[in-house]
Design an enzyme around this catalytic site. Structure first.
Site, PDB file in Angstrom:
ATOM      1  N   LYS A  89      -5.213  -8.365   5.091  1.00 45.75           N
ATOM      2  CA  LYS A  89      -3.767  -8.204   5.322  1.00 45.75           C
ATOM      3  C   LYS A  89      -3.266  -9.237   6.328  1.00 45.75           C
ATOM      4  O   LYS A  89      -2.711  -8.899   7.378  1.00 45.75           O
ATOM      5  CB  LYS A  89      -3.456  -6.779   5.786  1.00 45.75           C
ATOM      6  CG  LYS A  89      -3.869  -5.720   4.764  1.00 45.75           C
ATOM      7  CD  LYS A  89      -3.558  -4.308   5.211  1.00 45.75           C
ATOM      8  CE  LYS A  89      -3.772  -3.256   4.139  1.00 45.75           C
ATOM      9  NZ  LYS A  89      -5.153  -2.971   3.779  1.00 45.75           N
ATOM     10  N   ASP A  92      -0.215 -13.323  10.563  1.00 48.80           N
ATOM     11  CA  ASP A  92      -0.033 -14.094  11.799  1.00 48.80           C
ATOM     12  C   ASP A  92       0.761 -15.365  11.487  1.00 48.80           C
ATOM     13  O   ASP A  92       1.298 -15.509  10.384  1.00 48.80           O
ATOM     14  CB  ASP A  92      -1.434 -14.414  12.371  1.00 48.80           C
ATOM     15  CG  ASP A  92      -1.433 -14.512  13.884  1.00 48.80           C
ATOM     16  OD1 ASP A  92      -0.544 -15.208  14.422  1.00 48.80           O
ATOM     17  OD2 ASP A  92      -2.307 -13.907  14.521  1.00 48.80           O
ATOM     18  N   GLY A 213      -6.685   9.284  -5.721  1.00 46.79           N
ATOM     19  CA  GLY A 213      -7.654  10.315  -5.297  1.00 46.79           C
ATOM     20  C   GLY A 213      -7.415  10.777  -3.880  1.00 46.79           C
ATOM     21  O   GLY A 213      -6.531  11.605  -3.627  1.00 46.79           O
ATOM     22  N   GLN A 215      -5.889   9.725  -1.342  1.00 44.75           N
ATOM     23  CA  GLN A 215      -4.516   9.668  -0.802  1.00 44.75           C
ATOM     24  C   GLN A 215      -3.508  10.410  -1.696  1.00 44.75           C
ATOM     25  O   GLN A 215      -2.315  10.420  -1.406  1.00 44.75           O
ATOM     26  CB  GLN A 215      -4.075   8.217  -0.622  1.00 44.75           C
ATOM     27  CG  GLN A 215      -4.837   7.470   0.466  1.00 44.75           C
ATOM     28  CD  GLN A 215      -4.314   6.047   0.656  1.00 44.75           C
ATOM     29  OE1 GLN A 215      -3.131   5.828   0.855  1.00 44.75           O
ATOM     30  NE2 GLN A 215      -5.213   5.080   0.575  1.00 44.75           N
ATOM     31  N   GLY A 216      -3.987  10.944  -2.802  1.00 43.21           N
ATOM     32  CA  GLY A 216      -3.108  11.773  -3.650  1.00 43.21           C
ATOM     33  C   GLY A 216      -2.548  11.092  -4.881  1.00 43.21           C
ATOM     34  O   GLY A 216      -1.916  11.744  -5.708  1.00 43.21           O
ATOM     35  N   ARG A 234     -12.751   6.288  -1.438  1.00 47.67           N
ATOM     36  CA  ARG A 234     -13.447   7.542  -1.174  1.00 47.67           C
ATOM     37  C   ARG A 234     -13.694   8.413  -2.400  1.00 47.67           C
ATOM     38  O   ARG A 234     -14.707   9.114  -2.438  1.00 47.67           O
ATOM     39  CB  ARG A 234     -12.673   8.319  -0.096  1.00 47.67           C
ATOM     40  CG  ARG A 234     -12.777   7.658   1.277  1.00 47.67           C
ATOM     41  CD  ARG A 234     -11.728   8.169   2.231  1.00 47.67           C
ATOM     42  NE  ARG A 234     -10.401   7.733   1.844  1.00 47.67           N
ATOM     43  CZ  ARG A 234      -9.279   8.100   2.450  1.00 47.67           C
ATOM     44  NH1 ARG A 234      -9.346   8.945   3.468  1.00 47.67           N
ATOM     45  NH2 ARG A 234      -8.104   7.644   2.053  1.00 47.67           N
TER      46      ARG A 234
HETATM   47  P1  XMP Z   1      -9.244   5.238  -0.585  1.00 48.31           P
HETATM   48  O1  XMP Z   1     -10.463   5.757   0.055  1.00 48.31           O
HETATM   49  O2  XMP Z   1      -7.974   5.825  -0.073  1.00 48.31           O
HETATM   50  O3  XMP Z   1      -9.255   3.686  -0.156  1.00 48.31           O
HETATM   51  O4  XMP Z   1      -9.304   5.216  -2.090  1.00 48.31           O
HETATM   52  C1  XMP Z   1      -8.266   2.787  -0.496  1.00 48.31           C
HETATM   53  C2  XMP Z   1      -8.634   1.459   0.033  1.00 48.31           C
HETATM   54  O5  XMP Z   1      -7.560   0.602  -0.216  1.00 48.31           O
HETATM   55  C3  XMP Z   1      -7.040   0.121   1.005  1.00 48.31           C
HETATM   56  N1  XMP Z   1      -5.645   0.398   0.960  1.00 48.31           N
HETATM   57  C4  XMP Z   1      -4.746  -0.530   0.861  1.00 48.31           C
HETATM   58  N2  XMP Z   1      -4.910  -1.831   0.818  1.00 48.31           N
HETATM   59  N3  XMP Z   1      -2.550  -1.994   0.590  1.00 48.31           N
HETATM   60  C5  XMP Z   1      -3.789  -2.568   0.689  1.00 48.31           C
HETATM   61  O6  XMP Z   1      -3.866  -3.802   0.648  1.00 48.31           O
HETATM   62  C6  XMP Z   1      -2.364  -0.672   0.624  1.00 48.31           C
HETATM   63  O7  XMP Z   1      -1.263  -0.174   0.514  1.00 48.31           O
HETATM   64  C7  XMP Z   1      -3.524   0.081   0.778  1.00 48.31           C
HETATM   65  N4  XMP Z   1      -3.704   1.380   0.845  1.00 48.31           N
HETATM   66  C8  XMP Z   1      -5.040   1.554   0.955  1.00 48.31           C
HETATM   67  C9  XMP Z   1      -7.674   0.796   2.158  1.00 48.31           C
HETATM   68  O8  XMP Z   1      -7.991  -0.147   3.143  1.00 48.31           O
HETATM   69  C10 XMP Z   1      -8.893   1.420   1.531  1.00 48.31           C
HETATM   70  O9  XMP Z   1     -10.014   0.587   1.727  1.00 48.31           O
END
Ligand code: XMP
Length: 261
Positions: A89, A92, A213, A215-216, A234
């Site tokens: 992400k 800077d 999953g 996060q819903g 996860r």
């Molecule tokens: P989970 O365990 O929630 O992990 O399935 C999701 C993974 O994705 C990343 N993540 C994001 N990465 N924008 C991103 O670039 C997002 O909005 C975002 N949301 C989750 C998070 O770091 C995790 O590894």
């Protein structure tokens, strides 16, 4: 400058080969290096037939050590012909972003994520230049997946040209298109917004959707709305049987794609 969009092609080739649109977020909640390495390798060994790419975050990279244990993970991903994405992400000023991107590409990653809030000139332009000169990718955060994401990405802002207020994520999607981003990240937790983004991005900039999953978010709904890749952590890595979880997700997503064609 010769420009190549090899990363985008690499991703599609991987989807075709494995018939999977799942990007594995291989970030485990472990802090001991040796333990993290062995568990990371074991999950990758188990699930590699069911995913099309691997994504890692800072905590994994820092714990494993970029030129140390991490090399074993990246080499294994390479052996399995899985593209690897560094979820850094970038956020800077330009020369620092470029140094970071250079470093992540040198470490072995095929793509990086970046935050469009910082803009193009002296912001992300140097990152796109170094990436596309070397066939690597840049994925732009258009709308993140967590609850609070709407506070920033969903804010209404004044569009001078259209003379009306539009959501920030619409502006970011337009930027992803004009910057020739290799992907736009839009949370699976905001399926209506995925649909809006797909209408802007078309097939030009594929949508990567995290938040399935744990996060819903629902993978099938995200696919119906227009996502091309599902970033899943996860729901696979913490499952009792990660391979079974990845396989089931892969199949269910594949069914949804077939239903759309
Ligand atoms: P989970 O365990 O929630 O992990 O399935 C999701 C993974 O994705 C990343 N993540 C994001 N990465 N924008 C991103 O670039 C997002 O909005 C975002 N949301 C989750 C998070 O770091 C995790 O590894």
């Amino acid at each position: 400058m010769s420009v190549t969009f090899a990363f985008k092609h690499e991703m599609e080739a991987s989807v075709k080969k494995r018939r999977s649109n799942v990007v594995l977020a291989l970030d485990l909640p472990l802090q001991k290096r040796g333990e993290l390495l062995s568990k990371t390798i074991s999950i990758l060994d188990d699930v590699h037939p069911f995913v099309c790419a691997v994504k890692l975050g800072y905590h994994s990279v820092l714990t494993l050590g970029p030129f140390d244990h991490l090399q074993k993970v990246l080499t294994l991903a390479d052996d399995y012909e899985l593209p690897t994405i560094m979820d850094c992400k970038l956020n800077d000023v330009g020369h620092v972003n470029k140094a970071m991107a250079d470093l992540f590409f040198k470490v072995g990653f095929k793509a990086v994520t970046a935050n469009p809030f910082i803009g193009w000139e002296e912001g992300l332009q140097p990152v796109f230049e170094v990436a596309h000169r070397n066939g690597r990718g840049v994925l732009i955060l258009v709308h993140m997946s967590h609850e609070g994401a709407a506070e920033g990405y969903g804010r209404l802002i004044w569009d001078q040209e259209a003379k009306k207020a539009v959501p920030q994520y619409v502006i970011f999607a337009r930027k992803a298109l004009s910057w020739k981003a290799d992907g736009a990240v839009v949370g699976a937790t905001f399926p209506k917004r995925i649909k809006e983004m797909r209408d802007i991005l078309g097939d030009e900039v594929p949508i990567y959707s995290p938040g399935v999953g744990a996060q819903g978010g629902r993978a099938e709904e995200a696919v119906r709305a227009g996502a091309r890749y599902l970033i899943v952590g996860r729901a696979i890595t913490l499952a009792k049987e990660p391979a079974e979880a990845a396989k089931a997700l892969k199949s269910s997503i594949a069914r949804q794609f077939s239903a759309l064609t």
